[in-house]
Design an enzyme around this catalytic site. Structure first.
Site, PDB file in Angstrom:
ATOM      1  N   THR C 140    -100.512 -39.806-114.407  1.00  0.00           N
ATOM      2  CA  THR C 140    -100.871 -40.777-113.379  1.00  0.00           C
ATOM      3  C   THR C 140    -101.814 -41.490-113.693  1.00  0.00           C
ATOM      4  O   THR C 140    -103.067 -41.303-114.314  1.00  0.00           O
ATOM      5  CB  THR C 140    -101.212 -39.837-111.967  1.00  0.00           C
ATOM      6  OG1 THR C 140    -100.257 -39.015-111.614  1.00  0.00           O
ATOM      7  CG2 THR C 140    -101.462 -40.861-111.163  1.00  0.00           C
ATOM      8  N   GLY C 145     -98.694 -44.285-109.545  1.00  0.00           N
ATOM      9  CA  GLY C 145     -98.502 -42.997-108.732  1.00  0.00           C
ATOM     10  C   GLY C 145     -97.083 -42.581-109.165  1.00  0.00           C
ATOM     11  O   GLY C 145     -96.566 -42.218-110.274  1.00  0.00           O
ATOM     12  N   SER C 146     -96.429 -42.542-107.956  1.00  0.00           N
ATOM     13  CA  SER C 146     -95.058 -42.177-107.896  1.00  0.00           C
ATOM     14  C   SER C 146     -94.335 -43.165-108.899  1.00  0.00           C
ATOM     15  O   SER C 146     -93.328 -42.872-109.702  1.00  0.00           O
ATOM     16  CB  SER C 146     -94.511 -42.380-106.712  1.00  0.00           C
ATOM     17  OG  SER C 146     -95.250 -41.519-105.633  1.00  0.00           O
ATOM     18  N   PHE C 172    -106.445 -37.934-111.639  1.00  0.00           N
ATOM     19  CA  PHE C 172    -105.882 -36.787-110.930  1.00  0.00           C
ATOM     20  C   PHE C 172    -105.357 -35.723-112.031  1.00  0.00           C
ATOM     21  O   PHE C 172    -104.096 -35.092-112.137  1.00  0.00           O
ATOM     22  CB  PHE C 172    -104.529 -37.205-110.259  1.00  0.00           C
ATOM     23  CG  PHE C 172    -104.990 -38.236-108.997  1.00  0.00           C
ATOM     24  CD1 PHE C 172    -106.204 -38.022-108.620  1.00  0.00           C
ATOM     25  CD2 PHE C 172    -103.817 -38.654-108.220  1.00  0.00           C
ATOM     26  CE1 PHE C 172    -106.607 -38.655-107.309  1.00  0.00           C
ATOM     27  CE2 PHE C 172    -104.378 -39.353-107.080  1.00  0.00           C
ATOM     28  CZ  PHE C 172    -105.645 -39.639-106.725  1.00  0.00           C
ATOM     29  N   ILE C 370    -102.435 -20.265 -83.712  1.00  0.00           N
ATOM     30  CA  ILE C 370    -102.349 -19.123 -83.115  1.00  0.00           C
ATOM     31  C   ILE C 370    -103.685 -18.212 -83.319  1.00  0.00           C
ATOM     32  O   ILE C 370    -103.920 -17.428 -82.212  1.00  0.00           O
ATOM     33  CB  ILE C 370    -101.490 -18.098 -83.889  1.00  0.00           C
ATOM     34  CG1 ILE C 370     -99.996 -18.941 -83.606  1.00  0.00           C
ATOM     35  CG2 ILE C 370    -101.424 -16.736 -83.463  1.00  0.00           C
ATOM     36  CD1 ILE C 370     -98.887 -18.125 -84.495  1.00  0.00           C
ATOM     37  N   GLY C 372    -106.607 -19.370 -82.742  1.00  0.00           N
ATOM     38  CA  GLY C 372    -107.766 -20.179 -82.217  1.00  0.00           C
ATOM     39  C   GLY C 372    -109.094 -20.357 -82.709  1.00  0.00           C
ATOM     40  O   GLY C 372    -109.211 -20.577 -83.985  1.00  0.00           O
ATOM     41  N   GLU C 396     -96.803 -33.588-107.982  1.00  0.00           N
ATOM     42  CA  GLU C 396     -95.484 -33.592-108.608  1.00  0.00           C
ATOM     43  C   GLU C 396     -94.529 -34.428-107.760  1.00  0.00           C
ATOM     44  O   GLU C 396     -93.272 -33.721-107.216  1.00  0.00           O
ATOM     45  CB  GLU C 396     -95.078 -32.129-108.788  1.00  0.00           C
ATOM     46  CG  GLU C 396     -95.963 -31.441-109.793  1.00  0.00           C
ATOM     47  CD  GLU C 396     -95.399 -31.300-111.081  1.00  0.00           C
ATOM     48  OE1 GLU C 396     -94.164 -31.495-111.158  1.00  0.00           O
ATOM     49  OE2 GLU C 396     -96.017 -31.047-111.966  1.00  0.00           O
ATOM     50  N   THR C 398     -94.526 -36.856-104.309  1.00  0.00           N
ATOM     51  CA  THR C 398     -94.602 -36.638-102.735  1.00  0.00           C
ATOM     52  C   THR C 398     -93.552 -36.233-102.045  1.00  0.00           C
ATOM     53  O   THR C 398     -92.245 -36.327-102.670  1.00  0.00           O
ATOM     54  CB  THR C 398     -95.029 -37.919-101.962  1.00  0.00           C
ATOM     55  OG1 THR C 398     -94.080 -38.816-102.054  1.00  0.00           O
ATOM     56  CG2 THR C 398     -96.631 -38.364-102.368  1.00  0.00           C
TER      57      THR C 398
END
Lengths: 359, 419, 419, 359
Positions: C140, C145-146, C172, C370, C372, C396, C398
């Protein structure tokens, strides 16, 4: 009539709060990393007098309580920074329940000292460190004993408990939740560990333990706790909208700026649809919240229910929106330089924050 | 201005009246006209026609302004808000039947928004006549659905006779059969046909034409069998050398290098989107209320105010349904309020349509699931409402097209920037 | 062939071993290395290095085939399946720590898949050495990026010295600091850098180069502060006239008019996607099991087999979480099983990645809700797992990029047909 | 070992069923509109011998029961047409519970007559016409009385009850669900109205009333009802996969064929993503279903739970997928000429169909 525009006074307030929120935004990253707000930041917000403007003159303020106005201001504050918004609004946790559920005597006695020019740590303790916490079925109990009530139980997520001069502690009185005004240093009251949470590091919150804490019966807020709960529901909903809006706006700017495969990220249908849905859900929750606040102000029969629906909507909305905010930034969203990850951490908490904000 | 959610009195009164209509003239016949797809609910139609004549409404389209009494305080306009409420509650009654309410619907609305005074006089008076009368809008073609630029129907001016000669085939025309077929019970209707007067000019060449029932060369070819809203007819209309007088064109007869006319039509769609949303929300509310009644009968209480973790699955579903229905409705209300107050509402209008398109199917389907074997049965109307609700996500722009519109408005992109 | 879901014995044994590692070497230190972001868990690293050396594993990359004993019955290959299980359980332990397991990771995998025998010998032996050693993959860039076609890092051959001169900036890079910095505790690592040898040639000109730690002109510039997986370093690496010997290029040194080399690299990504999915599922399972334990402690029973309408909200959530985690895992298993059996798995590989990217965040966030006030607290690891899980939806490829890949495979479209 | 490919025998069965499913697909629209299957269609399916092949020779069949094989066949059948699949499989409702939960004597006596070459209406009654129906807590009761059981209650969604020679009626025996073999015409047994449902019009289903219906104790299936429930869970999951797959494939063909704005519908990212997600959810449910069936076949401890998870996944998956199937076709999806609307109506019922399919 239906009408969907803040009045002039509200618009002025929104503008002012919005300017202050820029300061909050600027300070937010460092505040989170160092777990401290910069000196004077919270105080500056307090001095804007948002709370004071919603307290009648007779109790030391200079305006009338309006849930709608409170909601509008809260969204703007959270658009800047959620923990700082909660810090500025911490005295609300003490003042507004007294206004909403207290007696005339309590209002005259307890409100004026709080809403002076200086921000002081008056706070409240509702949340308990248990599984399936339910504000309408508290484990903390208050038992009448002569002219006193004796309170016992455990609390958590109590903002500024360590510095608080006074706080409201909610307890179960024969199955009904009631607030009690408890002074700092009351016998049997111990401020425990600072809570370490997933976000809001600069907002200092503490555990609290109460072992047979005795307060006079006149310190009990006799009114309907559901009014307080509803004020928390719309308050949190408004804050969630602010956080979500921040994330959406940031994602839009990023996606319109950054190129990928020869076009802007925002020009990709899948990305554009994500943002469209974020905007729709924000607007949906905002409408529910405004309506609920208006119902509270006009004392409509189903106002509490509306407030609850707004909060329910907000919990899911803010999670969806802030998650996508990170997602739209891709790898950059995962880095703490960009605020979207912080907003996602903020967003994850709204299901838990009941009672942490009251407007 | 301020923030307020009080239903204006005239609207509340109208709601009360239409609730009675829905309860008595729609609900009891819903199942019958669903099971007997191409039968026509004349009782409802005649009743509505008389009722609207009596009330001076004549059409569901927004009324022209009354002459103002200078002594009365000026009130903010609520025409669109009124309309949204009316459509919502009539769809709460029965969407299929609502869609064939006489008064001209989208066809008359097109004349009203794009026609000259003369055209309005000529074409709209009939809706106040003796018999219920219908008009319909013909836009979609087999190869031109969401992509309206592909419309191939065309109109050629025969300069000798000064008539437009129309050719083309239109599909998915709501109430097209009632607009064109002269039933004993009905007056002479018309359709408004979108066609190009200059195939080279693209959207700039698009115009709409009023084509009266009885015009030679116009035929209803096919009545669709649909998933839902079966009380309303959806037809294919073929125009084969259909001739209409020159003055039946809505808008300019010459082509300029602008798509203003077409954009106008699209703007009409923007204006109608929150109204379509309102219809979808009416169905969703019907399903929600039905479930709430049944649960109350079964002694199931919904404990509002409790944290989600302490709820039952059904409580959570019902609460989520309420959130969906109410928020979609408020977003819609805001969109029509903006329209009434002449605020640009393209974003809000399409948002409301997307929301309603999502909410209708979700809420009706949840309702079916909650009521189990009974929910899926044709004994109740629930399963029908589910079938009816799905149309909201499809017509007047699918959920996807409307998401595109939302996104463009949100991002400040033109159509060419975000396709 | 048949349909079967029995965990192969060697995998079950490995699971058992790694569960012990996770319990003892990872979980107790998870919080510490999350709170102290750039500290390095040498204990874990050294332990893993020794353990892998002892077991002869040396690297987590799929092993070369052993010489077959002709007397033994031939068994179907399970290399990728083994790997998926290992990664799943180590990520169940701690994803951040797993990501800096010595052995070369993606960097070594690149050498193994694209290198010559000589290159493998030269670069991979070190992972069996005295000290734990790292390698990293640098792909990257800030503006790539992608969209990997936009890579700007370049390599120019200095014909005089027969060296490649590399320039560029990579962001990255996972474990890049450990691959380049020579810690007292570590051996000499390397990075594999993607760069173009012919900027005009687009993807056809892309090559990867092995750059050893200590090479002048290579610098770790920035260690990122991340939402999660903080035990692993993510860094920016700058190459400024960094010279590497000619033979450090992986693949051909000449450019042909084909993107075969690059497609090879992309195929490597396809192979690693289910492994990344497995990591995400490990985290999700950790959260699910934690919630199940806590609920059991609280005496909350999950009544499997009941219709949804009769469940509590929590029961429903837990059941949905189980559905998500298990189905994502099975889809992943199928993808690696296909890889082992040399069946084309591009569709399944990207499906598994999308699923895991969805499931991790959803399950961990539900777990927080759940539990809390306790779920949101840093007292437990739950909130950390939520932060860790989100990376699966991002790195790897998005979730969106992988949906594109799924859609292309599903629809039979090339990249140019569906962008 | 893990392995994800049907064996050779299964593949042959899949191929055969898949060819037959083409007939079902062709007949489906008319069958739905006229509420009747064309003559011989169901019989032709029966003659393929899918059920017979899963019954051991000793009970008149020619194979061994395999849940995996049943699941594979069910998906193919439903890919053709759900109601026809259920019709072909109606005798399963009688035979398989006896195989799974009956005694040796019951198997020898009751199974052979059913699995002859001719399809005959043997059926079962589980669903009750009540709110919050729960197969594990039935309202229909069976009370022991001497050597008999006396059964009372109401049932609905009973396929072919009117023509049935014999049926299994499920009833609550001291809090436990048990099946009872009840002959047609038993005293106190009344077949009521034909059910009119949102879909599956050609599959005739009826209400049933039982008033003190007396059957000998030897007609009671003494085994674990959970085995029957699990066989229904995987059966329905497999059928849901078939319906969903049908919808996805149809949508893909439509979207790749139809142009909009100058490209194919399928080339629009938002549409392509919708289909990608449909495929993923189908595959997810299929994997859960296969695993559950394999666990049932190999008697794994958590097999019932796995079957339940598969069914849970299937309910949501089939709704999502079939809804999108309609959506991708837009206006055309709403017209009954295209089958997607029928599949959506099918899909809506899976939350309700417990016990309607057993494989």
């Amino acid at each position: 009539m239906y009408s969907f525009e803040p009045n002039e006074e509200q618009q002025m307030l929104i503008d002012a709060v919005s300017r202050y929120a820029e300061d909050l935004r600027e300070a937010a990253e460092e505040a989170e990393e160092h777990a401290r707000f910069p000196e004077g930041l919270v105080e500056k917000g307090w001095e804007m007098g948002v709370l004071q403007a919603s307290i009648p003159e007779v109790y030391g303020g200079f305006g009338d309580y309006s849930s709608v106005t409170g909601v509008l201001a809260a969204e703007e504050l959270a658009y800047g920074d959620l923990p700082a918004a909660l810090a500025v609004m911490t005295p609300n946790l003490f003042v507004l329940p007294i206004l909403l559920a207290g007696s005339e005597v309590q209002k005259e006695r307890f409100i004026p000292p709080v809403i002076e020019m200086e921000w002081k740590a008056y706070t409240a303790a509702l949340i308990e460190p248990i599984f399936n916490f339910d504000p309408t079925e508290l484990k903390t109990t208050a038992v009448a004993d002569g002219d006193d009530f004796v309170i016992s139980g455990k609390k958590t997520y109590v903002p500024y408990a360590k510095d608080a001069e006074m706080m409201i502690v909610y307890a179960n009185v024969n199955g009904v939740t009631q607030g009690f005004i408890v002074p700092a240093g009351a016998e049997g009251l111990t401020v425990g560990e600072e809570n370490k949470l997933m976000s809001m590091h600069a907002l200092l919150q503490y555990d609290l333990e109460l072992v047979n804490v005795r307060v006079p019966a006149e310190n009990r807020l006799g009114g309907d706790f559901r009014a307080v709960l509803a004020a928390s529901h719309v308050g949190l909903a408004a804050l969630a909208i602010g956080v979500a809006k921040a994330s959406l706006d940031y994602a839009i700017n990023y996606a319109k700026d950054r190129e990928v495969f020869g076009v802007k990220v925002a020009q990709k249908q899948a990305m554009a649809f994500m943002m469209a849905e974020m905007a729709m859900e924000i607007e949906s929750t905002r409408m529910l919240t405004w309506e609920a606040a208006w119902k509270l102000d006009t004392e409509k029969e189903d106002a509490y229910k509306s407030a609850y629906l707004a909060a329910t909507s907000a919990i899911d909305m803010v999670m969806m929106v802030t998650d996508r905010g990170v997602q739209i930034l891709g790898g950059h969203g995962y880095i703490r330089e960009h605020p979207v990850e912080r907003w996602m951490r903020n967003g994850r908490g709204f299901a838990t924050f009941t009672g942490l904000a009251i407007v | 201005m301020t923030i307020e959610f009080e239903t204006p009195k005239p609207i509340a009164q109208q709601q009360y009246v239409l609730k009675t209509v829905a309860d008595n003239m729609m609900r009891p016949y819903s199942r019958y006209f669903d099971e007997n797809e191409h039968e026509i609910p004349w009782d409802y139609i005649n009743f509505m026609h008389q009722a609207m004549k009596a009330s001076g409404a004549g059409s569901l389209a927004p009324k022209d302004k009354k002459k103002e009494d200078p002594n009365k305080p000026k009130r903010p306009p609520i025409g669109y808000q009124m309309l949204a409420h009316m459509l919502e509650i009539l769809s709460w009654g029965d969407t299929g039947m609502y869609l064939i309410t006489p008064g001209g619907g989208l066809g008359a609305a097109a004349v009203q928004s794009a026609g000259t005074t003369e055209q309005k006089k000529k074409f709209l008076a009939r809706f106040m006549g003796e018999k219920p009368t219908f008009a319909a809008m013909c836009m979609t073609e087999a190869d031109a659905g969401s992509d309206t630029s592909k419309i191939r129907a065309n109109a050629v001016l025969d300069e000798e006779s000064n008539e437009w000669v129309l050719n083309g085939e239109k599909i998915f025309v709501t109430a097209g059969d009632k607009a064109l077929t002269e039933y004993e019970e009905s007056g002479q209707g018309f359709i408004v046909v979108w066609a190009t007067i200059d195939p080279e000019a693209g959207r700039a060449g698009m115009r709409s034409f009023v084509v009266e029932a009885g015009t030679p060369g116009v035929k209803v070819m096919k009545m669709e069998h649909k998933l839902g809203i079966r009380a309303s007819d959806t037809v294919t209309i073929v125009l084969q050398d259909a001739r209409v007088p020159f003055e039946n064109i809505l808008g300019k007869s010459t082509v300029e290098k602008t798509t203003k006319g077409f954009k106008g039509a699209m703007a009409t769609f923007d204006a109608t989107r929150p109204l379509v949303a309102a219809m979808g929300i009416g169905v969703a509310r019907a399903a929600l209320e039905f479930v709430q009644e049944k649960l109350a009968e079964e002694g199931v209480e919904i404990r509002y105010g409790k944290p989600r973790n302490t709820l039952t699955s059904i409580e959570r579903d019902v609460i989520d349904m309420e959130v969906m229905v109410r928020s979609a409705w408020l977003v819609t209300l805001k969109a029509v309020w903006m329209a009434d107050n002449r605020k640009s509402n393209a974003l809000e209008a399409s948002m409301s349509k997307v929301k309603a398109g999502d909410v209708g199917p979700k809420v009706t389907q949840k309702a079916i699931e909650i009521l189990g074997p009974l929910g899926y049965s044709r004994e109740f109307l629930l399963e029908k409402w589910f079938r009816d609700a799905k149309i909201t996500d499809i017509y007047e722009g699918t959920g996807q097209i409307n998401r595109l519109v939302v996104a463009r408005n949100l991002l400040g992109y033109r159509g060419s920037q975000l396709r």
